[in-house]
Design a protein around this motif. Structure first.
Motif, PDB file in Angstrom:
ATOM      1  N   ASP A  48       0.850  -1.186   0.000  1.00 31.01           N
ATOM      2  CA  ASP A  48       0.000   0.000   0.000  1.00 31.01           C
ATOM      3  C   ASP A  48       0.892   1.245   0.000  1.00 31.01           C
ATOM      4  N   ALA A  49       0.286   2.423   0.118  1.00 34.10           N
ATOM      5  CA  ALA A  49       1.031   3.684   0.033  1.00 34.10           C
ATOM      6  C   ALA A  49       2.086   3.828   1.124  1.00 34.10           C
ATOM      7  N   SER A  50       1.894   3.146   2.255  1.00 33.26           N
ATOM      8  CA  SER A  50       2.884   3.240   3.340  1.00 33.26           C
ATOM      9  C   SER A  50       3.958   2.152   3.241  1.00 33.26           C
ATOM     10  N   GLY A  51       3.889   1.323   2.188  1.00 33.45           N
ATOM     11  CA  GLY A  51       4.886   0.266   2.014  1.00 33.45           C
ATOM     12  C   GLY A  51       4.530  -1.025   2.725  1.00 33.45           C
ATOM     13  N   ARG A  52       3.348  -1.091   3.306  1.00 30.97           N
ATOM     14  CA  ARG A  52       2.892  -2.284   4.030  1.00 30.97           C
ATOM     15  C   ARG A  52       2.426  -3.336   3.019  1.00 30.97           C
ATOM     16  N   ALA A  53       2.820  -4.593   3.227  1.00 28.82           N
ATOM     17  CA  ALA A  53       2.430  -5.696   2.344  1.00 28.82           C
ATOM     18  C   ALA A  53       0.915  -5.870   2.334  1.00 28.82           C
ATOM     19  N   VAL A  54       0.361  -6.107   1.151  1.00 30.72           N
ATOM     20  CA  VAL A  54      -1.079  -6.300   1.008  1.00 30.72           C
ATOM     21  C   VAL A  54      -1.342  -7.734   0.523  1.00 30.72           C
ATOM     22  N   PRO A  55      -1.952  -8.562   1.381  1.00 27.67           N
ATOM     23  CA  PRO A  55      -2.305  -9.920   0.961  1.00 27.67           C
ATOM     24  C   PRO A  55      -3.640  -9.952   0.220  1.00 27.67           C
ATOM     25  N   SER A  56      -3.936 -11.092  -0.355  1.00 24.09           N
ATOM     26  CA  SER A  56      -5.244 -11.375  -0.988  1.00 24.09           C
ATOM     27  C   SER A  56      -5.565 -10.504  -2.185  1.00 24.09           C
ATOM     28  N   ILE A  57      -4.548 -10.096  -2.912  1.00 25.81           N
ATOM     29  CA  ILE A  57      -4.760  -9.369  -4.162  1.00 25.81           C
ATOM     30  C   ILE A  57      -4.613 -10.368  -5.309  1.00 25.81           C
ATOM     31  N   ARG A  58      -5.596 -10.394  -6.203  1.00 28.12           N
ATOM     32  CA  ARG A  58      -5.523 -11.285  -7.367  1.00 28.12           C
ATOM     33  C   ARG A  58      -4.576 -10.646  -8.382  1.00 28.12           C
ATOM     34  N   ASP A 107     -11.457  -5.695   3.808  1.00 27.66           N
ATOM     35  CA  ASP A 107     -10.499  -6.452   4.620  1.00 27.66           C
ATOM     36  C   ASP A 107      -9.080  -6.144   4.146  1.00 27.66           C
ATOM     37  N   ASN A 108      -8.096  -6.423   4.994  1.00 29.39           N
ATOM     38  CA  ASN A 108      -6.680  -6.225   4.652  1.00 29.39           C
ATOM     39  C   ASN A 108      -6.369  -4.791   4.226  1.00 29.39           C
ATOM     40  N   PHE A 109      -6.657  -3.861   5.096  1.00 24.38           N
ATOM     41  CA  PHE A 109      -6.247  -2.451   4.958  1.00 24.38           C
ATOM     42  C   PHE A 109      -7.103  -1.607   4.039  1.00 24.38           C
ATOM     43  N   GLY A 110      -8.245  -2.083   3.588  1.00 23.23           N
ATOM     44  CA  GLY A 110      -9.136  -1.268   2.781  1.00 23.23           C
ATOM     45  C   GLY A 110      -9.366  -1.845   1.402  1.00 23.23           C
ATOM     46  N   SER A 111     -10.232  -1.181   0.667  1.00 32.08           N
ATOM     47  CA  SER A 111     -10.579  -1.611  -0.682  1.00 32.08           C
ATOM     48  C   SER A 111      -9.672  -0.876  -1.681  1.00 32.08           C
ATOM     49  N   PHE A 112      -8.903  -1.645  -2.432  1.00 36.10           N
ATOM     50  CA  PHE A 112      -7.922  -1.049  -3.345  1.00 36.10           C
ATOM     51  C   PHE A 112      -8.450  -1.003  -4.771  1.00 36.10           C
ATOM     52  N   ALA A 113      -8.089   0.045  -5.472  1.00 35.37           N
ATOM     53  CA  ALA A 113      -8.457   0.204  -6.876  1.00 35.37           C
ATOM     54  C   ALA A 113      -7.637  -0.760  -7.733  1.00 35.37           C
ATOM     55  N   GLU A 114      -8.259  -1.234  -8.803  1.00 30.11           N
ATOM     56  CA  GLU A 114      -7.533  -2.101  -9.733  1.00 30.11           C
ATOM     57  C   GLU A 114      -6.351  -1.346 -10.330  1.00 30.11           C
ATOM     58  N   LEU A 147      -5.877   3.138  -2.495  1.00 33.87           N
ATOM     59  CA  LEU A 147      -7.228   2.879  -2.009  1.00 33.87           C
ATOM     60  C   LEU A 147      -8.245   3.443  -2.987  1.00 33.87           C
ATOM     61  N   GLU A 148      -9.379   2.763  -3.124  1.00 27.17           N
ATOM     62  CA  GLU A 148     -10.448   3.267  -3.994  1.00 27.17           C
ATOM     63  C   GLU A 148     -10.979   4.568  -3.430  1.00 27.17           C
ATOM     64  N   LYS A 149     -11.377   5.450  -4.316  1.00 27.58           N
ATOM     65  CA  LYS A 149     -11.880   6.762  -3.885  1.00 27.58           C
ATOM     66  C   LYS A 149     -13.365   6.770  -3.827  1.00 27.58           C
TER      67      LYS A 149
END
Length: 149
Positions: A48-58, A107-114, A147-149
């Motif tokens: 993510d933007a802070s450099g934290r690992a994001v699991p469960s991304i296809r 889950d896992n730090f928020g909903s991320f944009a594709e 993160l999705e806006k």
């Protein structure tokens, strides 16, 4: 006599056209059956933007003709996605688009944009080559999702 008949029938059916012996086919290699294939592997880490690992991304290839080619990032955000194509090597100036899609919503730090990342693969990325296939591997490092806006 029976052996000659069997050999003749096999020749008519096309089984006499190639040699599968250890000596090979006279051109310095042993024949193989099927279609030559090229495998390409893209590795990296989703953050993510802070450099934290994001699991469960296809993680997948945009082009469906690459033999599946989808995975899910692990607990450390790491992924390895593999694709296959017909042919003995990659085409000149080959690139593919890797697609990152959030699979678990908030889950896992928020909903991320594709996100889509174009990855160029060249002869310098070749890791293995046999008489019938080749493999290329490319590490793209950290891929930052927003993160999705």
């Amino acid at each position: 006599m029976m052996q000659k008949i069997v050999k003749g029938l096999l020749l008519l059916l096309g089984f006499g056209a190639a040699s599968c012996t250890e000596e090979g086919n006279g051109f310095g290699n042993t024949d193989a059956y099927g279609t030559p294939t090229t495998r390409f592997i893209v590795k990296g880490r989703v953050v993510d933007a802070s450099g934290r690992a994001v699991p469960s991304i296809r993680v997948s290839f945009d082009d469906n003709h690459y033999g599946g080619g989808a995975t899910i990032s692990d607990a450390s955000g790491n992924f390895t996605v593999t694709g296959d194509m017909f042919g003995f090597s990659i085409p000149e100036n080959f690139s593919t688009e890797v697609v990152f899609t959030d699979t678990d919503g908030d889950d896992n730090f928020g909903s991320f944009a594709e996100k889509r990342v174009s990855v160029a693969i060249s002869d310098a990325d070749m890791t293995k080559q046999t008489t019938w296939s080749s493999e290329y591997s490319k590490s793209i490092g950290d891929v930052e999702l927003e993160l999705e806006k």
